[in-house]
Design an enzyme around this catalytic site. Structure first.
Site, PDB file in Angstrom:
ATOM      1  N   LYS A 161     -20.406 -24.781 -40.249  1.00  0.00           N
ATOM      2  CA  LYS A 161     -21.817 -24.852 -39.871  1.00  0.00           C
ATOM      3  C   LYS A 161     -22.169 -26.268 -39.412  1.00  0.00           C
ATOM      4  O   LYS A 161     -21.403 -27.206 -39.605  1.00  0.00           O
ATOM      5  CB  LYS A 161     -22.697 -24.447 -41.052  1.00  0.00           C
ATOM      6  N   TYR A 202     -37.036 -56.049 -37.426  1.00  0.00           N
ATOM      7  CA  TYR A 202     -38.432 -55.626 -37.520  1.00  0.00           C
ATOM      8  C   TYR A 202     -39.061 -56.112 -38.825  1.00  0.00           C
ATOM      9  O   TYR A 202     -38.453 -56.051 -39.896  1.00  0.00           O
ATOM     10  CB  TYR A 202     -38.531 -54.106 -37.456  1.00  0.00           C
TER      11      TYR A 202
END
Length: 377
Positions: free
Chosen positions: A51, A272
């Site tokens: 999956k 940042y």
């Protein structure tokens, strides 16, 4: 300089144009991991959970490799994954949809020879109705909730399901299954609780084969195997049991290119928010991978990458497309524009990154972005 550009162009032509990160997937190691599990489980069969695009590694390539090793049972989560995978495998390979089907997908599923895992009476009724429309018996798997409270027939629906099976059905039950919630913790009491509940279900629904063990469950012992195990993370080199030595072979490595280097003085703000302030003159490198590429933002000022075995700590916040690391520990000039650093590989495992990020290896592996050039060997 011109010769460097020509070499760069030649190299680009042999890999992927524009890629700045290279995800190496060792299909031979994948095959060896599967064979190891097959040997442990014998005579019980080993399926494969593929999956989420085989945990981000490419479901078609992974499934074909496992098929060549003898795997014939493949598990995905959603029907759309099964549709994409079906053309890649021979007709004797069975594909199972763990989440079952959303209403309206039943006829297409049946016509493609895909097997749904039925988790509720609602899904049972829809699949049975499709069998009536097609005027033939359709195969399915029944999943039971044994204590995870996520998917599977709940206890209150079991009596009605048993009655439907006794009265005759146009649905062929291939096997029954459940999912272990804490198999990665070998000492968890929940393993025994789920085993006891699965034993009760087997008594209520006699005569059906059982699939129980996931990757961690394989290492809990034979009692958890059933007739078909469903390993996932262990195939891809992840540790099946937390706190235990990983018996599986690494399958994935990731190297990312340096975009720029610089030297900054003490007191310089990095990234940042100026979240990191240098305490000394520091040499920095910015690499071409960020949280959009699968490096979690929570690795800010916590994680690291490696260059020739030297740990290079992440400084400042991980950005969307880039991450800055401290390269002061390296000789000056050792790392330059275009150099590759190791994010995942010999010196840093999936579990190492997951630990630094406060998460699990599954999330790290499935989150590796599609901007990397995936190379198979």
């Amino acid at each position: 300089m011109d010769s460097d550009i020509l070499v760069s162009r030649t190299r680009t032509a042999t890999i992927a144009q524009g890629a700045t990160g290279y995800l190496m997937i060792d299909l031979a190691a994948l095959g060896r991991n599967y064979r190891k599990l097959v040997s442990m489980l014998a005579p019980v069969r080993a399926g494969a959970v593929v999956k989420a695009d085989a945990y981000g590694l490419g479901a078609e390539r992974v499934a074909r490799t496992l098929y060549s090793e003898g795997c014939r049972h493949f598990f995905v989560a959603q029907f759309v994954e099964a549709v994409r995978l079906r053309p890649a495998l021979a007709h004797d390979a069975q594909i199972f949809v763990l989440n079952g089907l959303q209403p309206g997908n039943e006829i297409a599923c049946a016509e493609m020879g895909i097997v749904p895992v039925l988790n509720s009476l609602a899904q049972w009724r829809q699949w049975s109705a499709a069998a009536r429309i097609l005027k033939r018996c359709l195969p399915a798997v029944l999943q039971f909730d044994t204590g995870m409270s996520r998917l599977g027939f709940p206890r209150e629906e079991r009596r009605e399901l048993a009655a439907a099976l006794r009265d005759g059905s146009n649905v062929e039950i291939l096997f029954i299954m459940s999912h272990l919630a804490s198999a990665d913790d070998m000492g968890s009491e929940q393993n025994g609780e789920q085993f006891a509940e699965m034993s009760r279900i087997a008594d209520e629904f006699p005569g059906f084969d059982i699939s129980f063990a996931n990757s961690g469950g394989v290492f809990l012992g034979e009692a958890y195997y059933g007739v078909l195990a469903r390993p996932g993370i262990a195939l891809y080199g992840g540790a099946p049991n937390a706190g235990e030595k990983n018996p599986m072979e690494p399958v994935v490595s990731l190297n990312v290119a340096v975009v720029q280097t610089r030297t900054v003085p003490a007191g310089a703000k990095v990234g940042y928010g100026g979240a990191h302030v240098t305490q000394r003159e520091t040499r920095l490198a910015t690499i071409a991978a960020g949280y959009a590429d699968g490096l979690p933002r929570c690795l800010s000022d916590r994680g690291a990458v490696y260059f020739k075995g030297v740990r290079l700590p992440i400084v400042g916040r991980v950005s969307m497309d880039s991450t800055t690391v401290d390269i002061t520990a390296l000789p000056e000039g050792a790392l330059t524009f275009g150099s590759l650093v190791e994010v995942l590989g010999r010196h840093q495992t999936l579990e190492d990154i997951a630990r630094d990020a406060g998460t699990i290896s599954y999330e790290i592996l499935t989150g590796l972005g599609d901007r990397y050039d995936r190379q198979y060997r």
